[in-house]
Design a protein around this motif. Structure first.
Motif, PDB file in Angstrom:
ATOM      1  N   THR A  68       0.836  -1.191   0.000  1.00  0.00           N
ATOM      2  CA  THR A  68       0.000   0.000   0.000  1.00  0.00           C
ATOM      3  C   THR A  68       0.869   1.239   0.000  1.00  0.00           C
ATOM      4  N   GLU A  69       0.510   2.172  -0.809  1.00  0.00           N
ATOM      5  CA  GLU A  69       1.164   3.463  -0.805  1.00  0.00           C
ATOM      6  C   GLU A  69       0.070   4.501  -0.791  1.00  0.00           C
ATOM      7  N   THR A  70       0.118   5.380   0.174  1.00  0.00           N
ATOM      8  CA  THR A  70      -0.873   6.436   0.233  1.00  0.00           C
ATOM      9  C   THR A  70      -0.163   7.736   0.537  1.00  0.00           C
ATOM     10  N   ARG A  71      -0.853   8.824   0.280  1.00  0.00           N
ATOM     11  CA  ARG A  71      -0.264  10.131   0.554  1.00  0.00           C
ATOM     12  C   ARG A  71      -1.116  10.859   1.586  1.00  0.00           C
ATOM     13  N   SER A  72      -0.459  11.430   2.556  1.00  0.00           N
ATOM     14  CA  SER A  72      -1.103  12.261   3.548  1.00  0.00           C
ATOM     15  C   SER A  72      -0.296  13.547   3.599  1.00  0.00           C
ATOM     16  N   ASP A  73      -0.851  14.634   3.077  1.00  0.00           N
ATOM     17  CA  ASP A  73      -0.110  15.871   2.899  1.00  0.00           C
ATOM     18  C   ASP A  73       1.110  15.570   2.037  1.00  0.00           C
ATOM     19  N   ASN A  74       2.333  15.834   2.540  1.00  0.00           N
ATOM     20  CA  ASN A  74       3.528  15.571   1.760  1.00  0.00           C
ATOM     21  C   ASN A  74       4.171  14.240   2.115  1.00  0.00           C
ATOM     22  N   VAL A  75       3.564  13.488   3.004  1.00  0.00           N
ATOM     23  CA  VAL A  75       4.112  12.207   3.422  1.00  0.00           C
ATOM     24  C   VAL A  75       3.580  11.116   2.495  1.00  0.00           C
ATOM     25  N   THR A  76       4.472  10.234   2.066  1.00  0.00           N
ATOM     26  CA  THR A  76       4.065   9.081   1.278  1.00  0.00           C
ATOM     27  C   THR A  76       4.212   7.864   2.167  1.00  0.00           C
ATOM     28  N   TRP A  77       3.115   7.201   2.477  1.00  0.00           N
ATOM     29  CA  TRP A  77       3.142   5.997   3.291  1.00  0.00           C
ATOM     30  C   TRP A  77       3.403   4.809   2.389  1.00  0.00           C
ATOM     31  N   LEU A  78       4.423   4.027   2.720  1.00  0.00           N
ATOM     32  CA  LEU A  78       4.799   2.870   1.912  1.00  0.00           C
ATOM     33  C   LEU A  78       4.918   1.634   2.792  1.00  0.00           C
ATOM     34  N   THR A  79       4.509   0.499   2.260  1.00  0.00           N
ATOM     35  CA  THR A  79       4.856  -0.751   2.925  1.00  0.00           C
ATOM     36  C   THR A  79       6.341  -0.963   2.657  1.00  0.00           C
ATOM     37  N   GLN A  80       6.963  -1.844   3.422  1.00  0.00           N
ATOM     38  CA  GLN A  80       8.379  -2.131   3.212  1.00  0.00           C
ATOM     39  C   GLN A  80       8.609  -2.651   1.798  1.00  0.00           C
ATOM     40  N   GLU A  81       7.685  -3.478   1.308  1.00  0.00           N
ATOM     41  CA  GLU A  81       7.800  -4.041  -0.040  1.00  0.00           C
ATOM     42  C   GLU A  81       7.797  -2.940  -1.107  1.00  0.00           C
ATOM     43  N   ALA A  82       6.866  -1.992  -0.993  1.00  0.00           N
ATOM     44  CA  ALA A  82       6.785  -0.905  -1.968  1.00  0.00           C
ATOM     45  C   ALA A  82       8.025  -0.019  -1.882  1.00  0.00           C
ATOM     46  N   TYR A  83       8.492   0.271  -0.669  1.00  0.00           N
ATOM     47  CA  TYR A  83       9.694   1.088  -0.498  1.00  0.00           C
ATOM     48  C   TYR A  83      10.898   0.412  -1.143  1.00  0.00           C
ATOM     49  N   ASP A  84      11.064  -0.879  -0.877  1.00  0.00           N
ATOM     50  CA  ASP A  84      12.199  -1.617  -1.428  1.00  0.00           C
ATOM     51  C   ASP A  84      12.158  -1.640  -2.955  1.00  0.00           C
ATOM     52  N   ARG A  85      10.958  -1.803  -3.525  1.00  0.00           N
ATOM     53  CA  ARG A  85      10.805  -1.826  -4.980  1.00  0.00           C
ATOM     54  C   ARG A  85      11.189  -0.478  -5.584  1.00  0.00           C
ATOM     55  N   GLY A 137      -5.280   4.612   0.867  1.00  0.00           N
ATOM     56  CA  GLY A 137      -4.928   3.339   1.492  1.00  0.00           C
ATOM     57  C   GLY A 137      -6.148   2.495   1.823  1.00  0.00           C
ATOM     58  N   MET A 138      -7.322   2.992   1.458  1.00  0.00           N
ATOM     59  CA  MET A 138      -8.560   2.271   1.743  1.00  0.00           C
ATOM     60  C   MET A 138      -9.066   1.579   0.481  1.00  0.00           C
ATOM     61  N   THR A 139      -9.671   0.418   0.693  1.00  0.00           N
ATOM     62  CA  THR A 139     -10.434  -0.235  -0.362  1.00  0.00           C
ATOM     63  C   THR A 139     -11.837   0.334  -0.266  1.00  0.00           C
ATOM     64  N   VAL A 140     -12.281   0.967  -1.326  1.00  0.00           N
ATOM     65  CA  VAL A 140     -13.537   1.712  -1.315  1.00  0.00           C
ATOM     66  C   VAL A 140     -14.525   1.055  -2.276  1.00  0.00           C
ATOM     67  N   PHE A 185     -12.469  -0.406  -5.479  1.00  0.00           N
ATOM     68  CA  PHE A 185     -11.126  -0.040  -5.928  1.00  0.00           C
ATOM     69  C   PHE A 185     -10.285   0.389  -4.740  1.00  0.00           C
ATOM     70  N   LEU A 186      -8.977   0.484  -4.972  1.00  0.00           N
ATOM     71  CA  LEU A 186      -8.031   0.963  -3.969  1.00  0.00           C
ATOM     72  C   LEU A 186      -7.792   2.437  -4.221  1.00  0.00           C
ATOM     73  N   LEU A 187      -7.955   3.260  -3.197  1.00  0.00           N
ATOM     74  CA  LEU A 187      -7.646   4.682  -3.294  1.00  0.00           C
ATOM     75  C   LEU A 187      -6.191   4.836  -2.870  1.00  0.00           C
ATOM     76  N   ALA A 188      -5.297   5.031  -3.840  1.00  0.00           N
ATOM     77  CA  ALA A 188      -3.863   5.063  -3.545  1.00  0.00           C
ATOM     78  C   ALA A 188      -3.111   5.761  -4.667  1.00  0.00           C
ATOM     79  N   SER A 189      -1.848   5.950  -4.469  1.00  0.00           N
ATOM     80  CA  SER A 189      -0.978   6.566  -5.453  1.00  0.00           C
ATOM     81  C   SER A 189      -0.887   5.723  -6.714  1.00  0.00           C
ATOM     82  N   ARG A 190      -0.590   6.369  -7.822  1.00  0.00           N
ATOM     83  CA  ARG A 190      -0.454   5.634  -9.078  1.00  0.00           C
ATOM     84  C   ARG A 190       0.732   4.674  -9.048  1.00  0.00           C
TER      85      ARG A 190
END
Length: 167
Positions: A2-19, A94-97, A110-115
Motif C-alpha cells: 500500500t502506498e498512500t499520501r497524507s499531505d507531503n508524506v508518502t506511506w509505503l509498505t516495506q515491499e513498496a519502499y524496497d521496490r 490506502g482504503m479499499t472503497v 477499488f483501492l484509493l492510492a498513489s499511481r
C-alpha cells in the motif's frame, strides 16, 4: 503493498519502499551509465541533426531523469509502515472503497492510492483524480459529486471503506 499520501508524506509498505528504492538505485547508477554510452555511440555516427538514434537516446535520458526526480521525491517523503487508519468508515488513501454510481445498480470496488500502486490486484484510483478527490474524507453512506472529462456531473454513494489488506 500500500502506498498512500497524507499531505507531503508518502506511506509505503516495506515491499513498496524496497521496490521503488531498487528502481531509483538502478536508474541513478547503472541506468545513467547505460544511457550515456548509448548517447556517445549515437554521437559517433555523425551528423546529429539527422541521427534518429541520438535523438531517441536523448529523449530516453530525459524521461529517465524525470523518473529519478519523481522517485527521489517519493523516497525522501516516505514513511515505511502502515498508513494511519481513519475511524468511522471515512475514505482516506490506502482504503479499499466500494461506491455505487447514481443511476447504476452495480457496485465498484477499488483501492484509493498513489499511481505507484499499479499492479495491485484491484483497480487503483488516485486521491488526486476527480473521483478520488471527491470521495476523500467522505464517510460510508455519504454521497459525492464530481465532474467527468466530458463536463457532466457524476454522483457516487460510498458503500464501504476498509483498510487495504493486500493481495
Amino acid at each position: 503493498m500500500t502506498e498512500t499520501r497524507s499531505d507531503n508524506v508518502t506511506w509505503l509498505t516495506q515491499e513498496a519502499y524496497d521496490r521503488l528504492k531498487g528502481e531509483f538505485d538502478y536508474l541513478s547508477g547503472p541506468g545513467r551509465k547505460e544511457i550515456a554510452a548509448k548517447i556517445e555511440a549515437a554521437r559517433e555516427e555523425g551528423d546529429l541533426k539527422e541521427n534518429g538514434g541520438y535523438h531517441a537516446a536523448k529523449e530516453e535520458q530525459g524521461k529517465m531523469e524525470g523518473r529519478i526526480l519523481q522517485l527521489r521525491q517519493i523516497l525522501d517523503n516516505a514513511r515505511v509502515g502502515e498508513a494511519p487508519v481513519s475511524a468511522d468508515g471515512e475514505v482516506t488513501p490506502g482504503m479499499t472503497v466500494t461506491v455505487l454510481f447514481q443511476g447504476d445498480d452495480e457496485e465498484v470496488t477499488f483501492l484509493l492510492a498513489s499511481r505507484e500502486e499499479q499492479g495491485a490486484p484491484i483497480d487503483v484510483y488516485s486521491p488526486k483524480s476527480p473521483l478520488g478527490s471527491a470521495i476523500n474524507g467522505k464517510k460510508i453512506g455519504e454521497k459525492a459529486t464530481y465532474t467527468l472529462p466530458n463536463g457532466r456531473a457524476m454522483t457516487v454513494e460510498i458503500i464501504d471503506a476498509v483498510p487495504y489488506a493486500g493481495a
